[in-house]
Motif scaffolding. Structure first.
Motif, mmCIF file in Angstrom:
data_model
loop_
_atom_site.group_PDB
_atom_site.id
_atom_site.type_symbol
_atom_site.label_atom_id
_atom_site.label_comp_id
_atom_site.label_asym_id
_atom_site.label_seq_id
_atom_site.Cartn_x
_atom_site.Cartn_y
_atom_site.Cartn_z
ATOM 1 N N MET A 111 59.697 -21.299 85.117
ATOM 2 C CA MET A 111 58.712 -21.171 84.034
ATOM 3 C C MET A 111 59.088 -20.018 83.099
ATOM 4 O O MET A 111 58.900 -20.105 81.883
ATOM 5 C CB MET A 111 57.304 -20.948 84.612
ATOM 6 N N THR A 112 59.621 -18.952 83.675
ATOM 7 C CA THR A 112 60.020 -17.798 82.852
ATOM 8 C C THR A 112 61.150 -18.192 81.905
ATOM 9 O O THR A 112 61.185 -17.780 80.737
ATOM 10 C CB THR A 112 60.451 -16.622 83.755
ATOM 11 N N ARG A 113 62.067 -19.042 82.415
ATOM 12 C CA ARG A 113 63.156 -19.505 81.540
ATOM 13 C C ARG A 113 62.590 -20.295 80.367
ATOM 14 O O ARG A 113 62.983 -20.105 79.213
ATOM 15 C CB ARG A 113 64.135 -20.384 82.331
ATOM 16 N N ILE A 114 61.641 -21.192 80.680
ATOM 17 C CA ILE A 114 61.015 -21.992 79.603
ATOM 18 C C ILE A 114 60.303 -21.061 78.629
ATOM 19 O O ILE A 114 60.445 -21.169 77.407
ATOM 20 C CB ILE A 114 60.017 -23.018 80.205
ATOM 21 N N GLN A 115 59.547 -20.106 79.192
ATOM 22 C CA GLN A 115 58.769 -19.187 78.342
ATOM 23 C C GLN A 115 59.693 -18.342 77.462
ATOM 24 O O GLN A 115 59.390 -18.074 76.303
ATOM 25 C CB GLN A 115 57.876 -18.312 79.231
ATOM 26 N N SER A 116 60.832 -17.943 78.021
ATOM 27 C CA SER A 116 61.733 -17.071 77.261
ATOM 28 C C SER A 116 62.336 -17.806 76.061
ATOM 29 O O SER A 116 62.774 -17.167 75.107
ATOM 30 C CB SER A 116 62.829 -16.507 78.165
ATOM 31 N N HIS A 117 62.361 -19.162 76.132
ATOM 32 C CA HIS A 117 62.908 -19.927 74.997
ATOM 33 C C HIS A 117 61.818 -20.590 74.167
ATOM 34 O O HIS A 117 62.116 -21.390 73.286
ATOM 35 C CB HIS A 117 63.882 -20.989 75.506
ATOM 36 N N SER A 118 60.560 -20.312 74.503
ATOM 37 C CA SER A 118 59.486 -20.934 73.705
ATOM 38 C C SER A 118 58.587 -19.862 73.097
ATOM 39 O O SER A 118 58.737 -19.510 71.936
ATOM 40 C CB SER A 118 58.696 -21.944 74.533
ATOM 41 N N THR A 119 57.677 -19.293 73.904
ATOM 42 C CA THR A 119 56.747 -18.303 73.318
ATOM 43 C C THR A 119 57.235 -16.866 73.463
ATOM 44 O O THR A 119 56.707 -15.968 72.811
ATOM 45 C CB THR A 119 55.386 -18.393 74.014
ATOM 46 N N SER A 120 58.190 -16.600 74.373
ATOM 47 C CA SER A 120 58.518 -15.232 74.832
ATOM 48 C C SER A 120 57.277 -14.624 75.478
ATOM 49 O O SER A 120 56.378 -15.352 75.886
ATOM 50 C CB SER A 120 59.030 -14.343 73.703
ATOM 51 N N ASN A 121 57.211 -13.279 75.511
ATOM 52 C CA ASN A 121 56.102 -12.648 76.229
ATOM 53 C C ASN A 121 54.756 -12.878 75.534
ATOM 54 O O ASN A 121 54.683 -13.100 74.323
ATOM 55 C CB ASN A 121 56.327 -11.135 76.349
ATOM 56 N N VAL A 122 53.693 -12.787 76.331
ATOM 57 C CA VAL A 122 52.332 -12.802 75.783
ATOM 58 C C VAL A 122 52.151 -11.511 74.973
ATOM 59 O O VAL A 122 52.698 -10.464 75.352
ATOM 60 C CB VAL A 122 51.316 -12.843 76.952
ATOM 61 N N CYS A 123 51.402 -11.583 73.893
ATOM 62 C CA CYS A 123 51.109 -10.430 73.013
ATOM 63 C C CYS A 123 51.030 -9.138 73.843
ATOM 64 O O CYS A 123 50.206 -9.011 74.750
ATOM 65 C CB CYS A 123 49.784 -10.691 72.310
ATOM 66 N N THR A 124 51.904 -8.190 73.531
ATOM 67 C CA THR A 124 52.075 -7.008 74.385
ATOM 68 C C THR A 124 50.787 -6.187 74.523
ATOM 69 O O THR A 124 50.358 -5.874 75.635
ATOM 70 C CB THR A 124 53.222 -6.125 73.849
#
Ligand code: PLP
Length: 388
Positions: A259-272
């Motif tokens: 899931m982190t791989r997918i997230q890193s190529h889609s939304t990146s981190n949640v608003c810091t």
């Protein structure tokens, strides 16, 4: 223009037309009472807002790790370790843009074409669509008031095939407000372990419970089942943080890594800086959660009493979340017809059960004031009376 086939299978939301109509009527100055909302009507507690503001002032405005701020992941892991009694560490946690994002990202990480996902109905309306968007096949298992809209171990066993990958469990439930008992969960966990499927336990309403109902994660009910369980939750409902977009998923670190791989190529981190609000939420104090719960509890009591006094409709008593799932089958309009007529004639907005898989129900949210509940239920009574 030709759209992708995956989009073609996802229908327009049946709730959209009704909520657009309710908004237009309100804009015309009509006294519309809205029972369709799926979010607390409270503001985010002040100490959480202050923590996010402080983070902004301190320059927490840059990209962060895709899976979430390490401190937040650790706090979530610690609180789950305490709650579930199983050791979670930060690498078992991904912070996402809300519970919805956790679930859709999970589907993208584990579902392939041909995989079946078991979803008991009534269901939260996004589950089947998420499965379809991930090329999977939703397998809907109908339940009814006789089992308080809960799937039984027998029904689950019958639905499992060699293609079953995942079972979606939601307790407390949206739309029914039902809460599975420890024994019911234990029996379902037994089937999950025997069959080797995965289960995602959507626990986003776990802190909104009534009349002594206790939340227990299915992960805690069997010595083996935690290995097959993904817990999905978030901050939206219990901390009144719907617009912050903060959720998380906990489970097997290989799945979290995917899931982190997918997230890193889609939304990146949640608003810091929003994540710093979540850190403050977990660090407490927690009396704000209890204050909101008590307000919901009082509204639930009033709404349930008023609803049950209306001849021709019925509702199973909910023990969690902030919804009542009302059987309107005897009125004979279908749920969309019922909600449209209720809105036009009585200026009262509700969600058609068709959105949740059962066309003989409507969902009423009690995330609204006691005064609205009293006025609205009077309108509902008059509406139903005229049709019996
Ligand atoms: N799961 C259930 C059962 C819900 O009702 C909702 C929101 O309505 C969500 C997940 C998603 O919550 P969010 O994405 O706002 O965290």
């Amino acid at each position: 223009m030709k759209l992708a086939a995956r989009v073609e299978q996802v229908p327009q939301s049946v709730t959209l037309a009704i909520s657009a109509k309710a908004k237009a009527m309100k804009a015309e100055g009509l006294d519309v009472l809205n029972f369709s909302v799926g979010e607390p009507d409270f503001d985010t507690p002040q100490h959480i807002v202050a923590a996010a503001k402080k983070a902004l002032d301190e320059g927490k405005t840059r990209y962060g790790p895709a899976a979430g701020e390490p401190k937040l992941r650790e706090l979530i892991a610690r609180s789950l370790t305490q709650e579930v009694g199983i050791n979670y560490s930060a690498e078992n946690i991904i912070v996402t843009n809300g519970g919805k994002h956790s679930l859709s990202e999970l589907m993208m990480a584990i579902i392939e074409a041909g995989d079946e996902v078991i979803i008991p109905s009534p269901y939260w309306l996004s589950y089947p669509e998420m499965v379809k968007l991930a090329d999977g096949t939703p397998v809907i298992v109908p339940t009814d008031a006789a089992t308080e809209y809960k799937i039984t171990p027998e029904l689950l066993r019958q639905a499992i095939t060699p293609k079953t990958k995942l079972f979606v469990l939601n307790s407390p439930s949206n739309p029914t407000g039902m809460v599975y008992t420890p024994d019911e969960l234990k029996a379902l966990a037994q089937v999950v372990v025997e069959s080797g499927i995965l289960v995602v336990s959507d626990e986003i309403y776990s802190q909104i419970l009534y009349d002594g109902a206790q939340h227990l994660s299915i992960a805690a009910t069997h010595p083996e089942v935690h290995k097959q369980t993904l817990i999905s939750s978030g901050f939206a409902k219990s901390f009144a943080m719907t617009g912050w977009r903060l959720g998380y998923l906990a489970g097997d670190k290989t799945i979290i890594g995917a899931m982190t791989r997918i997230q890193s190529h889609s939304t990146s981190n949640v608003c810091t800086f929003a994540q710093y609000g979540a850190i403050a939420a977990l660090e407490g104090p927690l009396d704000c959660v209890e204050t909101m719960r008590q307000a919901f509890a009082e509204r639930r009591k009033v709404m349930y009493e008023l609803l049950n006094a209306i001849p021709g409709i019925s509702c199973v008593k909910p023990y969690g979340a902030f919804y009542m799932y009302v059987n309107i089958g005897k009125i004979g309009l279908g749920s969309v017809g019922f909600c449209n007529a209720l809105l036009e004639e009585k200026q009262m907005a509700a969600v058609p059960g068709l959105a949740f898989g059962t066309d003989d129900h409507i969902r009423l949210s009690y995330a609204t004031s006691l005064k609205n509940i009293e006025t609205g239920l009077k309108r509902l009574e008059e509406f139903v009376e005229g049709r019996l």
